[in-house]
Design a protein around this motif. Sequence first.
Motif, PDB file in Angstrom:
ATOM      1  N   GLN B 253       0.848  -1.188   0.000  1.00  0.00           N
ATOM      2  CA  GLN B 253       0.000   0.000   0.000  1.00  0.00           C
ATOM      3  C   GLN B 253       0.888   1.244   0.000  1.00  0.00           C
ATOM      4  OE1 GLN B 253      -0.903   1.898   3.447  1.00  0.00           O
ATOM      5  NE2 GLN B 253       0.832   1.009   4.498  1.00  0.00           N
ATOM      6  N   TYR B 254       0.247   2.350  -0.281  1.00  0.00           N
ATOM      7  CA  TYR B 254       0.909   3.632  -0.090  1.00  0.00           C
ATOM      8  C   TYR B 254       0.712   4.015   1.375  1.00  0.00           C
ATOM      9  CZ  TYR B 254       1.717   8.675  -0.390  1.00  0.00           C
ATOM     10  OH  TYR B 254       2.166   9.952  -0.180  1.00  0.00           O
ATOM     11  N   PRO B 255       1.789   4.280   2.114  1.00  0.00           N
ATOM     12  CA  PRO B 255       1.674   4.331   3.582  1.00  0.00           C
ATOM     13  C   PRO B 255       0.862   5.492   4.140  1.00  0.00           C
ATOM     14  CG  PRO B 255       3.955   4.694   2.883  1.00  0.00           C
ATOM     15  CD  PRO B 255       3.183   4.314   1.666  1.00  0.00           C
ATOM     16  N   LEU B 256       0.391   6.394   3.306  1.00  0.00           N
ATOM     17  CA  LEU B 256      -0.580   7.374   3.803  1.00  0.00           C
ATOM     18  C   LEU B 256      -1.759   6.653   4.439  1.00  0.00           C
ATOM     19  CD1 LEU B 256      -1.946  10.212   3.972  1.00  0.00           C
ATOM     20  CD2 LEU B 256      -3.024   9.643   1.813  1.00  0.00           C
ATOM     21  N   TYR B 257      -2.185   5.549   3.827  1.00  0.00           N
ATOM     22  CA  TYR B 257      -3.366   4.842   4.322  1.00  0.00           C
ATOM     23  C   TYR B 257      -3.132   4.277   5.717  1.00  0.00           C
ATOM     24  CZ  TYR B 257      -5.331   5.446  -0.275  1.00  0.00           C
ATOM     25  OH  TYR B 257      -5.826   6.019  -1.407  1.00  0.00           O
ATOM     26  N   SER B 258      -2.045   3.548   5.881  1.00  0.00           N
ATOM     27  CA  SER B 258      -1.795   2.971   7.202  1.00  0.00           C
ATOM     28  C   SER B 258      -1.582   4.076   8.230  1.00  0.00           C
ATOM     29  CB  SER B 258      -0.588   2.032   7.156  1.00  0.00           C
ATOM     30  OG  SER B 258       0.515   2.667   6.547  1.00  0.00           O
ATOM     31  N   ALA B 259      -0.920   5.161   7.818  1.00  0.00           N
ATOM     32  CA  ALA B 259      -0.669   6.264   8.757  1.00  0.00           C
ATOM     33  C   ALA B 259      -1.986   6.898   9.191  1.00  0.00           C
ATOM     34  CB  ALA B 259       0.240   7.312   8.112  1.00  0.00           C
ATOM     35  N   ALA B 260      -2.853   7.158   8.233  1.00  0.00           N
ATOM     36  CA  ALA B 260      -4.130   7.808   8.563  1.00  0.00           C
ATOM     37  C   ALA B 260      -4.980   6.884   9.433  1.00  0.00           C
ATOM     38  CB  ALA B 260      -4.876   8.173   7.285  1.00  0.00           C
ATOM     39  N   LEU B 261      -5.000   5.598   9.109  1.00  0.00           N
ATOM     40  CA  LEU B 261      -5.811   4.669   9.897  1.00  0.00           C
ATOM     41  C   LEU B 261      -5.273   4.567  11.319  1.00  0.00           C
ATOM     42  CD1 LEU B 261      -6.461   1.894   7.220  1.00  0.00           C
ATOM     43  CD2 LEU B 261      -8.037   3.683   8.003  1.00  0.00           C
ATOM     44  N   ALA B 262      -3.943   4.558  11.465  1.00  0.00           N
ATOM     45  CA  ALA B 262      -3.355   4.515  12.808  1.00  0.00           C
ATOM     46  C   ALA B 262      -3.754   5.758  13.591  1.00  0.00           C
ATOM     47  CB  ALA B 262      -1.831   4.411  12.711  1.00  0.00           C
ATOM     48  N   GLU B 263      -3.653   6.891  12.936  1.00  0.00           N
ATOM     49  CA  GLU B 263      -3.956   8.139  13.640  1.00  0.00           C
ATOM     50  C   GLU B 263      -5.427   8.199  14.041  1.00  0.00           C
ATOM     51  OE1 GLU B 263      -2.374  11.642  11.621  1.00  0.00           O
ATOM     52  OE2 GLU B 263      -3.877  12.792  12.700  1.00  0.00           O
ATOM     53  N   LEU B 264      -6.283   7.673  13.186  1.00  0.00           N
ATOM     54  CA  LEU B 264      -7.719   7.696  13.486  1.00  0.00           C
ATOM     55  C   LEU B 264      -8.135   6.547  14.395  1.00  0.00           C
ATOM     56  CD1 LEU B 264      -8.957   8.578   9.888  1.00  0.00           C
ATOM     57  CD2 LEU B 264      -9.203  10.043  11.903  1.00  0.00           C
ATOM     58  N   GLY B 265      -7.203   5.671  14.678  1.00  0.00           N
ATOM     59  CA  GLY B 265      -7.550   4.528  15.518  1.00  0.00           C
ATOM     60  C   GLY B 265      -8.467   3.535  14.828  1.00  0.00           C
ATOM     61  N   ALA B 266      -8.468   3.505  13.508  1.00  0.00           N
ATOM     62  CA  ALA B 266      -9.282   2.539  12.769  1.00  0.00           C
ATOM     63  C   ALA B 266      -8.499   1.240  12.600  1.00  0.00           C
ATOM     64  CB  ALA B 266      -9.659   3.108  11.405  1.00  0.00           C
ATOM     65  N   VAL B 267      -9.207   0.200  12.217  1.00  0.00           N
ATOM     66  CA  VAL B 267      -8.558  -1.096  12.030  1.00  0.00           C
ATOM     67  C   VAL B 267      -8.133  -1.241  10.567  1.00  0.00           C
ATOM     68  CG1 VAL B 267      -8.826  -3.593  12.214  1.00  0.00           C
ATOM     69  CG2 VAL B 267      -9.963  -2.091  13.864  1.00  0.00           C
ATOM     70  N   GLN B 268      -6.871  -1.511  10.357  1.00  0.00           N
ATOM     71  CA  GLN B 268      -6.348  -1.726   9.009  1.00  0.00           C
ATOM     72  C   GLN B 268      -6.568  -3.170   8.616  1.00  0.00           C
ATOM     73  OE1 GLN B 268      -2.282  -0.362   8.405  1.00  0.00           O
ATOM     74  NE2 GLN B 268      -1.854  -2.074   7.040  1.00  0.00           N
ATOM     75  N   ILE B 269      -7.287  -3.374   7.523  1.00  0.00           N
ATOM     76  CA  ILE B 269      -7.535  -4.731   7.028  1.00  0.00           C
ATOM     77  C   ILE B 269      -6.710  -4.915   5.752  1.00  0.00           C
ATOM     78  CG2 ILE B 269      -9.285  -6.364   6.222  1.00  0.00           C
ATOM     79  CD1 ILE B 269     -11.383  -4.564   7.641  1.00  0.00           C
ATOM     80  N   ASN B 270      -5.771  -5.826   5.809  1.00  0.00           N
ATOM     81  CA  ASN B 270      -4.865  -6.017   4.679  1.00  0.00           C
ATOM     82  C   ASN B 270      -5.416  -7.022   3.677  1.00  0.00           C
ATOM     83  OD1 ASN B 270      -3.032  -4.400   6.044  1.00  0.00           O
ATOM     84  ND2 ASN B 270      -1.938  -6.140   6.938  1.00  0.00           N
ATOM     85  N   TYR B 271      -5.503  -6.627   2.420  1.00  0.00           N
ATOM     86  CA  TYR B 271      -5.689  -7.637   1.377  1.00  0.00           C
ATOM     87  C   TYR B 271      -4.442  -7.603   0.494  1.00  0.00           C
ATOM     88  CZ  TYR B 271      -7.215  -3.834  -1.799  1.00  0.00           C
ATOM     89  OH  TYR B 271      -7.281  -2.693  -2.557  1.00  0.00           O
ATOM     90  N   TYR B 272      -3.980  -8.787   0.130  1.00  0.00           N
ATOM     91  CA  TYR B 272      -2.703  -8.867  -0.571  1.00  0.00           C
ATOM     92  C   TYR B 272      -2.907  -8.865  -2.078  1.00  0.00           C
ATOM     93  CZ  TYR B 272      -0.430  -9.663   3.863  1.00  0.00           C
ATOM     94  OH  TYR B 272       0.059  -9.491   5.136  1.00  0.00           O
ATOM     95  N   LEU B 273      -2.124  -8.046  -2.749  1.00  0.00           N
ATOM     96  CA  LEU B 273      -2.106  -8.085  -4.210  1.00  0.00           C
ATOM     97  C   LEU B 273      -1.300  -9.301  -4.642  1.00  0.00           C
ATOM     98  CD1 LEU B 273      -1.501  -4.283  -4.860  1.00  0.00           C
ATOM     99  CD2 LEU B 273      -3.674  -5.531  -4.890  1.00  0.00           C
ATOM    100  N   ASN B 274      -1.620  -9.801  -5.824  1.00  0.00           N
ATOM    101  CA  ASN B 274      -0.999 -11.034  -6.303  1.00  0.00           C
ATOM    102  C   ASN B 274       0.240 -10.715  -7.148  1.00  0.00           C
ATOM    103  OD1 ASN B 274      -0.361 -13.472  -7.459  1.00  0.00           O
ATOM    104  ND2 ASN B 274      -2.522 -14.097  -7.678  1.00  0.00           N
ATOM    105  N   GLU B 275       1.392 -10.827  -6.514  1.00  0.00           N
ATOM    106  CA  GLU B 275       2.632 -10.450  -7.202  1.00  0.00           C
ATOM    107  C   GLU B 275       2.868 -11.332  -8.419  1.00  0.00           C
ATOM    108  OE1 GLU B 275       6.136 -10.211  -4.713  1.00  0.00           O
ATOM    109  OE2 GLU B 275       7.257  -9.164  -6.282  1.00  0.00           O
ATOM    110  N   GLU B 276       2.464 -12.622  -8.315  1.00  0.00           N
ATOM    111  CA  GLU B 276       2.672 -13.563  -9.426  1.00  0.00           C
ATOM    112  C   GLU B 276       1.861 -13.138 -10.656  1.00  0.00           C
ATOM    113  OE1 GLU B 276       2.318 -14.692  -6.151  1.00  0.00           O
ATOM    114  OE2 GLU B 276       4.512 -14.776  -6.235  1.00  0.00           O
ATOM    115  N   LYS B 277       0.710 -12.510 -10.405  1.00  0.00           N
ATOM    116  CA  LYS B 277      -0.117 -12.062 -11.528  1.00  0.00           C
ATOM    117  C   LYS B 277      -0.020 -10.545 -11.685  1.00  0.00           C
ATOM    118  CE  LYS B 277      -3.577 -15.746 -11.361  1.00  0.00           C
ATOM    119  NZ  LYS B 277      -4.959 -16.016 -10.923  1.00  0.00           N
ATOM    120  N   CYS B 278       1.205 -10.055 -11.690  1.00  0.00           N
ATOM    121  CA  CYS B 278       1.444  -8.639 -11.946  1.00  0.00           C
ATOM    122  C   CYS B 278       0.671  -7.739 -10.976  1.00  0.00           C
ATOM    123  CB  CYS B 278       1.081  -8.320 -13.402  1.00  0.00           C
ATOM    124  SG  CYS B 278       1.866  -6.818 -13.961  1.00  0.00           S
ATOM    125  N   TRP B 279       0.717  -8.115  -9.730  1.00  0.00           N
ATOM    126  CA  TRP B 279       0.106  -7.313  -8.650  1.00  0.00           C
ATOM    127  C   TRP B 279      -1.397  -7.076  -8.852  1.00  0.00           C
ATOM    128  CZ3 TRP B 279       3.017  -7.351  -4.591  1.00  0.00           C
ATOM    129  CH2 TRP B 279       4.405  -7.209  -4.687  1.00  0.00           C
TER     130      TRP B 279
END
Lengths: 561, 561
Positions: B253-279
Amino acid sequence: MSATRMQLLSPRLFSRGRSELFAGCSGAQRPGAGAATRVRSLTSSPPLSSSSSSPDRALSSVSATRRGLPQEKMSENGVTSRAKILTIDTMNPTVKKVEYAVRGPIVARAVELERELLEGMKKPFAEVIKANIGDAHAMGQQPITFFRQVLALCSYPELLNDSTFPEDAKSRARRILQSCGGYSMGSYSASQGIDSVRQDVARYIERRDGGVPCDPDNIYLTTGASDGIVTMLKLLVCGEGADRTGVMISIPQYPLYSAALAELGAVQINYYLNEEKCWSMDISELQRALDEARQHCNPRALCIINPGNPTGQVQNRDCIEDVIRFAAKERLFLMADEVYQDNVYADGCQFHSFKKVLFDMGPEYSNTVELASFHSTSKCYMGECGFRGGYMEIINMDDEVKAQLTKLVSVRLCPPVPGQALMDLVVNPPQPGEPSYVNFIKERTATLSALADKAKLTEQVLNTVRGISCNPVQGAMYSFPSITIPEKAVKEATDMGQQPDMFYCMKMLEETGICLVPGSGFGQKAGTYHFRMTILPPTDKLKILLSKVKEFHQKFTQQYS
Amino acid sequence: MSATRMQLLSPRLFSRGRSELFAGCSGAQRPGAGAATRVRSLTSSPPLSSSSSSPDRALSSVSATRRGLPQEKMSENGVTSRAKILTIDTMNPTVKKVEYAVRGPIVARAVELERELLEGMKKPFAEVIKANIGDAHAMGQQPITFFRQVLALCSYPELLNDSTFPEDAKSRARRILQSCGGYSMGSYSASQGIDSVRQDVARYIERRDGGVPCDPDNIYLTTGASDGIVTMLKLLVCGEGADRTGVMISIPQYPLYSAALAELGAVQINYYLNEEKCWSMDISELQRALDEARQHCNPRALCIINPGNPTGQVQNRDCIEDVIRFAAKERLFLMADEVYQDNVYADGCQFHSFKKVLFDMGPEYSNTVELASFHSTSKCYMGECGFRGGYMEIINMDDEVKAQLTKLVSVRLCPPVPGQALMDLVVNPPQPGEPSYVNFIKERTATLSALADKAKLTEQVLNTVRGISCNPVQGAMYSFPSITIPEKAVKEATDMGQQPDMFYCMKMLEETGICLVPGSGFGQKAGTYHFRMTILPPTDKLKILLSKVKEFHQKFTQQYS
């Protein structure tokens, strides 16, 4: 949303969301309040049709959501309609608590009236005059030529070859561009701000404060002063329940403070300025407010606006010393909002920065008291609000906290570079002997002396009106007179669910086209009423405005007597 | 704080504050956690001397504070010293959780190395190359002449009389100035942005999306895309504990998202892009992430970056349809970060806006799915990061929430007006027949085709290195290759408490002067390592950079094998 719609929804939307009508939806800090989980009625009901979210329905919706089941319903035409995910009941409850009167419903109505005039609708006035906000250029104040020349040079460096631009403007532009990546204002700067600009700010502060040293590392450039203030408050706020951070703010206050505290879920601690003594600060009142607040929160910071907004007072040196001593004794982080530092008009008044006074008080204070002070390109003689430039200086901040601050500001990348460039020019204007010096001084003096005249004029005219009482506008850009509202009007307003001074200002707007902000938007002693009016309109227009206010007040008083 | 000092404190300060070593200090949401009430040792200890805040001391300090007693101590020279009010232990715990790798410790070290070079220190390189951030102008990309001409005209309207400026630039400037109060960019604009600019944005979106209608009332101008994204997240976040709002973001991800979620106290839910299939994005992976998250939070929003940052993939139409269907089914508010919409290079790839696809899917979706999409002046062929311009478009937002959004943005007064002006030019560039058209097209094409060449070059060269594997850079401005780090190096890094790819990038910086961002700053599958490198340096420099990366990787691999 159109202005009409906004008007229709206000003032409820601009004060508290309707969700707060329901128990359990209002508290941001309430454990498990679950505002997130309340879902509005499945069919799409008009926004103001009420009470579809009865607790039972809400709960069953919650379960459905938590199980991940879609909430769908087939409408008559076969199209699936879905309840909104983000509704007034399921949005961030702290955001709902935010209020910002300076741009509230009265301004929305003013904008609408302007449109109606343009469309040819008949009104009892030919023009809307927005005296609600300190927006100097919008009121016809001219920008400083030198500043705009440098900004043009920085925007389009081809102009550095143009012989019509003065050499000092070119050398300032070159210096700024040399500090920008790739010689372009289009590059990100360091998150704390451009190094050379921070150095110039530090030298400016040293000159202003008679040589008190200033470390450029303590300067953070900001997106206007508001950005700096919110950032500092963000660092300070923590704890829950009775440990929640409390922040002392003056009443009347500039509503950025109450808005930011609401959003951060901090406790707002009101200390009242003394209107009888020209809106001065009393230490005994600070002590009262603090002692009461200690019963239910953890007071950690004290905010001061000097010169005052909306109240226009300029604090004397002794008062500032007392405030610093109080902050030291009571362990309060000081936040000094000094954006009007050049806007001092009254005889015998002078701007004293909190930092200068702090350092004059000796190492017992200057080595220990934690202080952040804020400045801006938007006020003073510049009035460059649109560029969103500003800085803050932090004193005695813990090194680890400072590293956290630097990290925090990095998330937003950097303040706007044109605003940084402008801040640089404010702190490093033309010097004697430079080609632009004479004209710069002429323009600056003209603006500031016009403001001084208008401050006096405003006070004088308002005080000729029976039922309006106005303290001297010693500084800043506003008068905040006390107004007498007849009981009948108070009752009519209350019956409509409106603050009496909102009722008064809204009526004035509709009848005269003058847009003021009711005192209730800034806070005031219960039972007193005020409005804030800027002194910014050109003198001719200000005179008309003041006589219209006078006329309106007299008519209003008569009508409701 | 000097860069040296920052480096000294990192990486601990840039990841988690030391307070989190102590139980009860780390949880933002923890009821009564009382982080506010912990007070550091009374004597001023150096920041990194640890564990002075034992629970007992802390508690006694708390009591003193809560009783309002000052915490003072007479030092040897008779000067009173006070414990700091704001310390790492008593600051906002959510701020401490914020991380932002793109400007983290590695960049601080790069800045320091630049200074050391300037001071004449000997290094194994002559220049620091910052390939850590998408800062086009800093890398030598030239601004679009037309844009800068208009900005200069708006800054210094005297230039409207200068015959060397083309007429179309003048007419754009006049139109912008006419929309500014007092004909000045120094006036505040409407908080939502200048009306005429929002109208231009709406028409641009309609053209881009083949006629899908766009209402200017749904456009909010912003201070860069980051500002819009944070504002939308702020509206969405609520609830406590298991009801806390969860937001799905891609990893990497672009870390603005994780930073903003941390600051807002929201829960970050990670979904993984598929590197094998060109992300690419897999719906099954979205489902997995969502189902798991539903066990412990309330997922309410799904963020997509397309074209991808840091991963450079461009989503195809089918994928976007699937994502929209998923969001509709699972009741997720969609946030589409589309700031790289003009940065598409690979054959067969094309940018599809989420809005266009949504409307193509028919009223079942276009009338219901809530979407916010973001754009910026900082990327594409413009690269005007320093101006902090951007917009967001909101679709199907509840009217009451929209009123709250409008209120919320009003607290910060307005986005920077020069950034708004620039946004206007981006959406309303020179048209065929206008004097600046030919040159505009020439400049835009040159920039975009150079980027396309560099995207290809980067992928090709990196894939010649054994142990580096790079997906095609289909779009955006970055490559995000996977790198093999020998076990010995992993162990050495782990022993030092460092992420292996941070260790790798820091070594590369020290040895080659090349500043990249380790993959751990964006998130990656456990056991895989990456770095993000911009493709922005001029081709000559990029070739040198790539060969240095190659050389370094080979040497590093050899050293740790």
